[in-house]
Write a protein that holds these residues in place. Sequence first.
Motif, PDB file in Angstrom:
ATOM      1  N   UNK A   1     -19.454 122.439 -24.834  1.00  0.00           N
ATOM      2  CA  UNK A   1     -20.699 123.457 -25.062  1.00  0.00           C
ATOM      3  C   UNK A   1     -20.096 125.093 -25.245  1.00  0.00           C
ATOM      4  N   UNK A   2     -18.578 124.674 -23.725  1.00  0.00           N
ATOM      5  CA  UNK A   2     -18.235 126.287 -23.781  1.00  0.00           C
ATOM      6  C   UNK A   2     -16.881 126.296 -24.640  1.00  0.00           C
ATOM      7  N   UNK A   3     -16.137 124.990 -24.404  1.00  0.00           N
ATOM      8  CA  UNK A   3     -14.546 124.875 -25.101  1.00  0.00           C
ATOM      9  C   UNK A   3     -13.841 124.841 -23.795  1.00  0.00           C
ATOM     10  N   UNK A   4     -12.374 125.192 -23.946  1.00  0.00           N
ATOM     11  CA  UNK A   4     -11.448 124.928 -22.940  1.00  0.00           C
ATOM     12  C   UNK A   4     -11.793 125.660 -21.739  1.00  0.00           C
ATOM     13  N   UNK A   5     -11.569 125.052 -20.945  1.00  0.00           N
ATOM     14  CA  UNK A   5     -12.416 125.650 -19.296  1.00  0.00           C
ATOM     15  C   UNK A   5     -11.292 125.423 -18.770  1.00  0.00           C
ATOM     16  N   UNK A   6      -9.572 125.111 -18.835  1.00  0.00           N
ATOM     17  CA  UNK A   6      -8.889 125.309 -17.396  1.00  0.00           C
ATOM     18  C   UNK A   6      -8.317 123.892 -17.373  1.00  0.00           C
ATOM     19  N   UNK A   7      -6.496 124.227 -17.378  1.00  0.00           N
ATOM     20  CA  UNK A   7      -5.951 123.125 -16.961  1.00  0.00           C
ATOM     21  C   UNK A   7      -6.051 122.209 -15.542  1.00  0.00           C
TER      22      UNK A   7
ATOM     23  N   UNK B   1      -9.686 133.247 -12.374  1.00  0.00           N
ATOM     24  CA  UNK B   1      -8.677 133.309 -11.449  1.00  0.00           C
ATOM     25  C   UNK B   1      -9.277 133.141 -10.332  1.00  0.00           C
ATOM     26  N   UNK B   2     -10.130 131.710 -10.443  1.00  0.00           N
ATOM     27  CA  UNK B   2     -10.657 131.381  -9.071  1.00  0.00           C
ATOM     28  C   UNK B   2     -10.666 129.854  -9.327  1.00  0.00           C
ATOM     29  N   UNK B   3     -10.467 129.078  -7.499  1.00  0.00           N
ATOM     30  CA  UNK B   3     -10.105 127.532  -7.929  1.00  0.00           C
ATOM     31  C   UNK B   3     -11.397 127.013  -8.334  1.00  0.00           C
ATOM     32  N   UNK B   4     -11.232 126.338  -8.843  1.00  0.00           N
ATOM     33  CA  UNK B   4     -12.432 125.251  -8.802  1.00  0.00           C
ATOM     34  C   UNK B   4     -13.098 123.663  -9.057  1.00  0.00           C
ATOM     35  N   UNK B   5     -13.877 123.543  -8.622  1.00  0.00           N
ATOM     36  CA  UNK B   5     -13.025 122.155  -8.136  1.00  0.00           C
ATOM     37  C   UNK B   5     -14.281 121.161  -9.216  1.00  0.00           C
ATOM     38  N   UNK B   6     -13.781 120.512 -10.306  1.00  0.00           N
ATOM     39  CA  UNK B   6     -14.486 119.305 -10.907  1.00  0.00           C
ATOM     40  C   UNK B   6     -15.195 117.933 -10.742  1.00  0.00           C
ATOM     41  N   UNK B   7     -15.881 117.606 -10.629  1.00  0.00           N
ATOM     42  CA  UNK B   7     -16.309 115.734 -10.648  1.00  0.00           C
ATOM     43  C   UNK B   7     -15.590 115.298 -11.433  1.00  0.00           C
TER      44      UNK B   7
ATOM     45  N   UNK C   1     -19.946 119.279 -18.456  1.00  0.00           N
ATOM     46  CA  UNK C   1     -20.359 119.616 -17.988  1.00  0.00           C
ATOM     47  C   UNK C   1     -21.948 120.227 -17.420  1.00  0.00           C
ATOM     48  N   UNK C   2     -21.922 120.260 -15.689  1.00  0.00           N
ATOM     49  CA  UNK C   2     -23.417 120.707 -16.102  1.00  0.00           C
ATOM     50  C   UNK C   2     -23.380 121.348 -15.871  1.00  0.00           C
ATOM     51  N   UNK C   3     -24.591 122.594 -16.000  1.00  0.00           N
ATOM     52  CA  UNK C   3     -24.669 123.649 -16.221  1.00  0.00           C
ATOM     53  C   UNK C   3     -25.058 124.206 -15.480  1.00  0.00           C
ATOM     54  N   UNK C   4     -24.159 125.340 -14.994  1.00  0.00           N
ATOM     55  CA  UNK C   4     -24.207 126.223 -14.089  1.00  0.00           C
ATOM     56  C   UNK C   4     -22.487 126.089 -13.010  1.00  0.00           C
ATOM     57  N   UNK C   5     -22.146 125.114 -13.321  1.00  0.00           N
ATOM     58  CA  UNK C   5     -21.354 124.835 -12.396  1.00  0.00           C
ATOM     59  C   UNK C   5     -20.208 125.582 -12.397  1.00  0.00           C
TER      60      UNK C   5
END
Length: 174
Positions: A115-121, A140-146, A166-170
């Motif tokens: 949905x969003x496209x590129x999110x991060x490395x 600019x924040x650390x995010x954990x993705x399952x 990705x789940x909506x709102x993650x």
Amino acid sequence: MEDLVKVGQTKKPHGVKGELKVYIDDAYYEDFILSKVVFLKLRGTFMPYFIEEIRGEQFLIVKLEDVNNREQALEIGGKEMALRQEDILDDEERTLEPEGLQYAHLKGYEIHDEEIGPVGFIEEVIEMPQQEMAMIIYKSREVLIPLNDSLIMKIKEKEKVVQMSLPEGLLELY
């Protein structure tokens, strides 16, 4: 100075006899276990330390020669560790099977949400009790993705892209 290969990092002292907890990259675990000398980066220069003992299972604890108390161990905690290139085994010489993480090879890949496209490395793949997580920097924040099969749509090895749903709102949780 000889060619050195970064293999891990010293962590906090363990006990009062100069022992240190160490983190070793899975790819160099066997090389480290078999080594007699390790190089620690102190004040911008790699210094050799002879290994007296290595033990531990969940995390490794190392005793280095001439590091005999907690204060000395504190001085070399949190330092980059390297081995000589000549101490790195060829793949055919390895005898230990790495237990490694299923998705560890995705470090450096870019996550694309459908949905969003590129999110991060993917900066790091972290093992959690129930699953592996990709740590990325998002806004600019650390995010954990399952990292699990239900969220991964496709892994494009050539492009180094992980296509996910990705789940909506993650991403807004952080």
